[in-house]
Structures are given as C-alpha cells and as structure tokens.
Write a protein that holds these residues in place. Structure first.
Motif, PDB file in Angstrom:
ATOM      1  N   SER A  72       2.094   6.451   9.475  1.00 35.35           N
ATOM      2  CA  SER A  72       2.049   5.161   9.479  1.00 35.35           C
ATOM      3  C   SER A  72       1.997   4.538   8.145  1.00 35.35           C
ATOM      4  CB  SER A  72       0.912   4.666  10.253  1.00 35.35           C
ATOM      5  OG  SER A  72      -0.365   5.195   9.438  1.00 35.35           O
ATOM      6  N   ARG A  73       2.234   3.278   7.778  1.00 30.83           N
ATOM      7  CA  ARG A  73       2.411   2.720   6.570  1.00 30.83           C
ATOM      8  C   ARG A  73       1.761   1.195   6.846  1.00 30.83           C
ATOM      9  NH1 ARG A  73       7.710   3.391   3.727  1.00 30.83           N
ATOM     10  NH2 ARG A  73       6.726   5.106   3.003  1.00 30.83           N
ATOM     11  N   ILE A  74       0.963   0.811   5.746  1.00 33.58           N
ATOM     12  CA  ILE A  74       0.355  -0.560   5.754  1.00 33.58           C
ATOM     13  C   ILE A  74       0.594  -0.920   4.334  1.00 33.58           C
ATOM     14  CG2 ILE A  74      -1.759  -1.969   5.729  1.00 33.58           C
ATOM     15  CD1 ILE A  74      -3.212   0.172   7.410  1.00 33.58           C
ATOM     16  N   ALA A  75       1.339  -2.285   4.261  1.00 37.11           N
ATOM     17  CA  ALA A  75       1.517  -2.866   2.962  1.00 37.11           C
ATOM     18  C   ALA A  75       0.798  -4.121   2.783  1.00 37.11           C
ATOM     19  CB  ALA A  75       3.197  -3.221   2.761  1.00 37.11           C
ATOM     20  N   LEU A  76       0.140  -4.538   1.939  1.00 36.16           N
ATOM     21  CA  LEU A  76      -0.571  -5.750   1.551  1.00 36.16           C
ATOM     22  C   LEU A  76      -0.383  -6.109   0.077  1.00 36.16           C
ATOM     23  CD1 LEU A  76      -2.554  -7.826   2.603  1.00 36.16           C
ATOM     24  CD2 LEU A  76      -4.438  -6.625   2.176  1.00 36.16           C
ATOM     25  N   ASP A  77       0.113  -7.279  -0.115  1.00 39.71           N
ATOM     26  CA  ASP A  77       0.388  -7.509  -1.617  1.00 39.71           C
ATOM     27  C   ASP A  77       1.068  -6.366  -2.209  1.00 39.71           C
ATOM     28  OD1 ASP A  77      -0.596 -10.086  -1.080  1.00 39.71           O
ATOM     29  OD2 ASP A  77      -2.781  -9.540  -1.554  1.00 39.71           O
ATOM     30  N   ASN A  78       0.481  -5.925  -3.302  1.00 39.49           N
ATOM     31  CA  ASN A  78       1.022  -4.789  -4.074  1.00 39.49           C
ATOM     32  C   ASN A  78       0.717  -3.422  -3.792  1.00 39.49           C
ATOM     33  OD1 ASN A  78      -1.339  -5.234  -5.280  1.00 39.49           O
ATOM     34  ND2 ASN A  78      -0.532  -4.617  -7.381  1.00 39.49           N
ATOM     35  N   LEU A  79      -0.125  -3.267  -2.624  1.00 33.74           N
ATOM     36  CA  LEU A  79      -0.561  -2.075  -2.344  1.00 33.74           C
ATOM     37  C   LEU A  79       0.110  -1.349  -0.981  1.00 33.74           C
ATOM     38  CD1 LEU A  79      -4.350  -2.306  -2.551  1.00 33.74           C
ATOM     39  CD2 LEU A  79      -2.914  -1.200  -4.103  1.00 33.74           C
ATOM     40  N   VAL A  80       0.355  -0.310  -1.036  1.00 35.39           N
ATOM     41  CA  VAL A  80       1.115   0.370   0.023  1.00 35.39           C
ATOM     42  C   VAL A  80       0.219   1.649   0.421  1.00 35.39           C
ATOM     43  CG1 VAL A  80       3.072   1.602   1.102  1.00 35.39           C
ATOM     44  CG2 VAL A  80       3.252  -0.362  -0.703  1.00 35.39           C
ATOM     45  N   ILE A  81      -0.087   1.825   1.465  1.00 38.49           N
ATOM     46  CA  ILE A  81      -0.940   2.969   2.157  1.00 38.49           C
ATOM     47  C   ILE A  81      -0.373   3.468   3.313  1.00 38.49           C
ATOM     48  CG2 ILE A  81      -3.244   3.628   3.222  1.00 38.49           C
ATOM     49  CD1 ILE A  81      -4.321   0.686   2.296  1.00 38.49           C
ATOM     50  N   ASP A  82      -0.032   4.899   3.047  1.00 39.60           N
ATOM     51  CA  ASP A  82       0.604   5.592   3.983  1.00 39.60           C
ATOM     52  C   ASP A  82      -0.329   6.881   4.337  1.00 39.60           C
ATOM     53  OD1 ASP A  82       3.052   4.263   3.368  1.00 39.60           O
ATOM     54  OD2 ASP A  82       4.000   6.294   2.245  1.00 39.60           O
ATOM     55  N   HIS A  83      -0.014   6.981   5.783  1.00 42.18           N
ATOM     56  CA  HIS A  83      -0.721   8.369   6.374  1.00 42.18           C
ATOM     57  C   HIS A  83       0.343   9.502   6.398  1.00 42.18           C
ATOM     58  CE1 HIS A  83      -3.031   9.975  10.027  1.00 42.18           C
ATOM     59  NE2 HIS A  83      -3.028  10.840   9.074  1.00 42.18           N
ATOM     60  N   GLU A  84       0.177  10.509   5.924  1.00 42.35           N
ATOM     61  CA  GLU A  84       1.129  11.430   6.350  1.00 42.35           C
ATOM     62  C   GLU A  84       0.678  12.593   6.642  1.00 42.35           C
ATOM     63  OE1 GLU A  84       3.214  11.919   2.473  1.00 42.35           O
ATOM     64  OE2 GLU A  84       3.574   9.767   2.265  1.00 42.35           O
ATOM     65  N   CYS A 101      -2.210   8.370   1.107  1.00 40.60           N
ATOM     66  CA  CYS A 101      -1.723   8.124   0.040  1.00 40.60           C
ATOM     67  C   CYS A 101      -1.911   6.510  -0.334  1.00 40.60           C
ATOM     68  CB  CYS A 101      -0.223   8.345  -0.029  1.00 40.60           C
ATOM     69  SG  CYS A 101       0.029   9.932   0.587  1.00 40.60           S
ATOM     70  N   ILE A 102      -2.352   5.987  -1.241  1.00 41.57           N
ATOM     71  CA  ILE A 102      -2.482   4.497  -1.672  1.00 41.57           C
ATOM     72  C   ILE A 102      -1.883   4.423  -3.041  1.00 41.57           C
ATOM     73  CG2 ILE A 102      -4.143   2.767  -2.113  1.00 41.57           C
ATOM     74  CD1 ILE A 102      -6.428   4.481  -0.693  1.00 41.57           C
ATOM     75  N   TYR A 103      -0.642   3.505  -3.004  1.00 42.94           N
ATOM     76  CA  TYR A 103      -0.008   3.283  -4.022  1.00 42.94           C
ATOM     77  C   TYR A 103      -0.029   1.839  -4.531  1.00 42.94           C
ATOM     78  CZ  TYR A 103       2.341   7.359  -2.105  1.00 42.94           C
ATOM     79  OH  TYR A 103       2.816   8.742  -1.758  1.00 42.94           O
ATOM     80  N   GLU A 104      -0.063   1.647  -5.848  1.00 41.75           N
ATOM     81  CA  GLU A 104      -0.136   0.382  -6.508  1.00 41.75           C
ATOM     82  C   GLU A 104       1.146   0.316  -7.084  1.00 41.75           C
ATOM     83  OE1 GLU A 104      -3.399  -1.481  -8.654  1.00 41.75           O
ATOM     84  OE2 GLU A 104      -2.187  -0.965 -10.298  1.00 41.75           O
ATOM     85  N   VAL A 105       1.848  -0.944  -6.811  1.00 35.18           N
ATOM     86  CA  VAL A 105       3.178  -1.283  -7.135  1.00 35.18           C
ATOM     87  C   VAL A 105       3.353  -2.326  -8.097  1.00 35.18           C
ATOM     88  CG1 VAL A 105       5.514  -1.429  -6.256  1.00 35.18           C
ATOM     89  CG2 VAL A 105       4.072  -0.003  -4.897  1.00 35.18           C
TER      90      VAL A 105
END
Length: 127
Positions: A72-84, A101-105
């Motif tokens: 699954s993936r959630i995106a909010l503003d510049n954050l993307v959170i993946d469950h892998e 996994c939490i990514y700041e873009v």
C-alpha cells in the motif's frame, strides 16, 4: 515553468522501487538528492549523501532473491508512506520482512527516508 510543488512525490518513490527490484544502482540513485539522509526509524542515521546510500545498496543488490513488493501507498503533501514486503537473503537464509518506508520528497528527489523493519520470516527449506 514547473513548480517543485507540482511534481508528484510518488514519482521518485515508485522510480526507486522499480530500480531496487531491477537491482539497477544507477537508476536507483537518480531518485535520491545529493544530500539525502537514510534512517532506521525513528532517528538512527544509517547513511548520509548519495555516496553512502550507493555503497549500502551495491551490497544489498548482490542478494539473489531481493525484491520489494508494494502492499500500500499513502501520499500527503511531500511525504510518501509505503508498506512493503521485502524478500531478502538473510544470513540465516532466504526470507521476507515487512517494512514501512517513509519518504520526504523535494524537487522530484528523495531528501530523507525512514525505514521501520518488522521481524524477518525465513522461508522453509523444501527437501
């Protein structure tokens, strides 16, 4: 002119996942900012800068069973959170581990990433 706020933050996250699964270090690294930071959640710095992240993943990409499966993936503003679920070759043998996994873009590049690992599950050997 494209504003960096207009860039879909999921684009670099998906791009690095595809490159990870292909074990293509050059394609993987194109998605990381030069001064990126890579953490074990919540705040243990594991690698800083592209050279350190590249070195870390060159070793990881040698694993024969390596594969990240996006659940699954959630995106909010510049954050993307993946469950892998990631298939790995652990010292004890092949298995898998759940990872958040939490990514700041920013500007189409990953600037920070945090990884929360679950407990590895070894695959049963079949004889």
């Amino acid at each position: 002119m494209t504003n960096s706020k207009d860039i879909d933050p999921t684009l670099p996250v998906q791009g690095q996942l595809e490159a990870y699964n292909a074990r293509d270090i050059d394609a993987f690294m194109q998605w990381w900012a030069e001064d990126c930071q890579y953490f074990a959640f919540p705040s243990t710095l594991l690698a800083e800068g592209t050279a350190a992240i590249r070195a870390r993943h060159i070793e990881r990409f040698k694993e024969p069973d390596l594969h990240g499966h996006l659940l699954s993936r959630i995106a909010l503003d510049n954050l993307v959170i993946d469950h892998e679920t990631v298939t790995r070759t652990f010292p004890e043998g092949a298995g898998e581990v759940d990872v958040v996994c939490i990514y700041e873009v920013s500007g189409g590049k990953i600037t920070k990433a945090w990884f929360k690992m679950g407990q590895p599950r070894l695959h049963l050997a079949t004889n």
